[in-house]
Enzyme design. Structure first.
Site, PDB file in Angstrom:
ATOM      1  N   ASN A  82     -10.510  -0.684  -0.522  1.00  0.00           N
ATOM      2  CA  ASN A  82      -9.073  -0.541  -0.405  1.00  0.00           C
ATOM      3  C   ASN A  82      -8.135  -1.190  -1.472  1.00  0.00           C
ATOM      4  OD1 ASN A  82      -6.179  -1.100   0.456  1.00  0.00           O
ATOM      5  ND2 ASN A  82      -6.848  -1.578   2.501  1.00  0.00           N
ATOM      6  N   CYS A 139       0.632  -1.285   0.070  1.00  0.00           N
ATOM      7  CA  CYS A 139       0.004  -0.115  -0.072  1.00  0.00           C
ATOM      8  C   CYS A 139       0.733   1.221   0.081  1.00  0.00           C
ATOM      9  CB  CYS A 139      -1.085  -0.088   1.162  1.00  0.00           C
ATOM     10  SG  CYS A 139      -1.967  -1.512   1.355  1.00  0.00           S
ATOM     11  N   HIS A 168      -3.297   6.741   2.403  1.00  0.00           N
ATOM     12  CA  HIS A 168      -3.702   5.347   1.960  1.00  0.00           C
ATOM     13  C   HIS A 168      -5.226   5.041   2.103  1.00  0.00           C
ATOM     14  CE1 HIS A 168      -4.380   1.301   0.850  1.00  0.00           C
ATOM     15  NE2 HIS A 168      -3.995   0.834   2.365  1.00  0.00           N
TER      16      HIS A 168
END
Length: 331
Positions: free
Chosen positions: A287, A122, A256
């Site tokens: 996500n 990420c 993020h």
């Protein structure tokens, strides 16, 4: 003794253009609930997610990357042939070799560019921006294409109550090149390998081959939440400090898109003023790991929340555990 001529680049670099690709298929929480014992209220309370995007068969890592990259190139006004390097951050190009970056380079019109993939989960997009910044300033490439792309639906266990509702698919890209003023601040990055197991691939490739299916992601949510909410706020503050920027100078905060509660905890810890707009793309996108930051920035531009020249604090964090943060100007 003969002196080696060093490479020289631009004094400053910045993000010149940005683009994204969102898969067509919208997956509401109700569809996730068909395979896990949970509720829409629980999912939204725990993560902030109402729906996510999952890629269809034709929306491959290559296809999504190329579409996002072409948008970024158009946004930047840079001829693809000028791209000197293509960096692709991904953990879901499910082939060890060759790097997907080499195929993307051909498809976007930069067939001889240096090209490689990075695995920084990420934090991958922020890693890519940091390297692109150094390349432009160091002279190893005049223009760099940095891409974050994931098809996390391929490696998500649809029956795992702790992860089935979280992960999604998409791609984002940025063109980095010379600027007259600093457009990318110093990166604050690092890792904590002592916690490498809290977000990890559950099965090895050998085990996956024996079961004739792709490996799956596993995550221990509580330690990840504590680490991201509190330790990453410190990293974000360090990125502000090394860039010489105060919280009140910011226009945008784009973390993020891991979890809405993590975003809110970081916002409070950083004491961000009310005028700083905070990315909340996770609500509709889920996500998307390395793709989440450029996806969120493009969403904010499209909605009018972000405009060219805005000062944004971006931070990525995830499996490894790895992290990276920097201040950038929105193209």
């Amino acid at each position: 003794m003969t002196t080696i001529t060093p490479s020289t680049g631009s004094t400053y670099a910045g993000v010149l253009g940005i683009g994204s690709y969102r898969p067509r298929r919208v997956v509401p929480n109700s569809e996730i609930l068909e395979q896990i014992d949970s509720s829409d209220e629980w999912i939204q309370t725990r993560s902030g997610i109402k729906e996510r995007r999952w890629a269809s068969d034709d929306e491959t890592v290559l296809m999504m990357s190329v579409n996002a990259a072409k948008d970024a190139l158009k946004d930047s006004g840079i001829d693809p042939a000028q791209i000197g390097c293509v960096i692709v951050a991904t953990v879901t190009h499910l082939y060890q070799t060759p790097a997907i970056a080499t195929q993307i380079a051909v498809e976007v019109g930069a067939p001889t560019a240096a090209a490689f993939d990075i695995s920084a989960a990420c934090a991958g997009f922020c890693y890519g921006i940091a390297m692109a910044n150094d390349m432009v300033r160091g002279g190893s490439a005049k223009y760099v294409l940095a891409i974050g792309v994931e098809r996390l639906s391929d490696i998500t266990d649809r029956t795992d109550r702790s992860t089935a509702f979280i992960f999604a698919d998409g791609a984002g890209a940025a063109v980095v090149g010379p600027t007259d003023e600093p457009g990318i601040g110093p990166v604050v990055w690092g890792s904590d390998g002592t916690q490498h197991r809290v977000i990890s691939q559950k099965e090895s490739w050998q085990e996956a081959a024996g079961s004739y299916q792709w490996p799956h992601l596993t995550m221990d949510g509580n330690p990840v939440f504590r680490w991201a909410s509190f330790e990453m706020a410190k990293t974000a503050q360090q990125a502000l400090d090394v860039a010489g920027v105060k919280a009140e100078d910011l226009d945008l905060f784009v973390p993020h898109q891991a979890n809405m509660r993590i975003t809110d905890a970081m916002r409070r810890a950083l004491k961000l003023p009310a005028h700083v707009k905070v990315a909340r793309d996770i609500e509709r996108q889920g996500n998307t790991s390395a793709a989440s930051i450029p996806l969120a920035i493009t969403a904010m531009r499209e909605s009018g929340e972000a405009k060219s020249g805005d000062l944004a604090l971006v931070i990525g964090f995830g499996a490894g555990l790895v992290f990276a943060a920097q201040v950038i100007r929105v193209p």
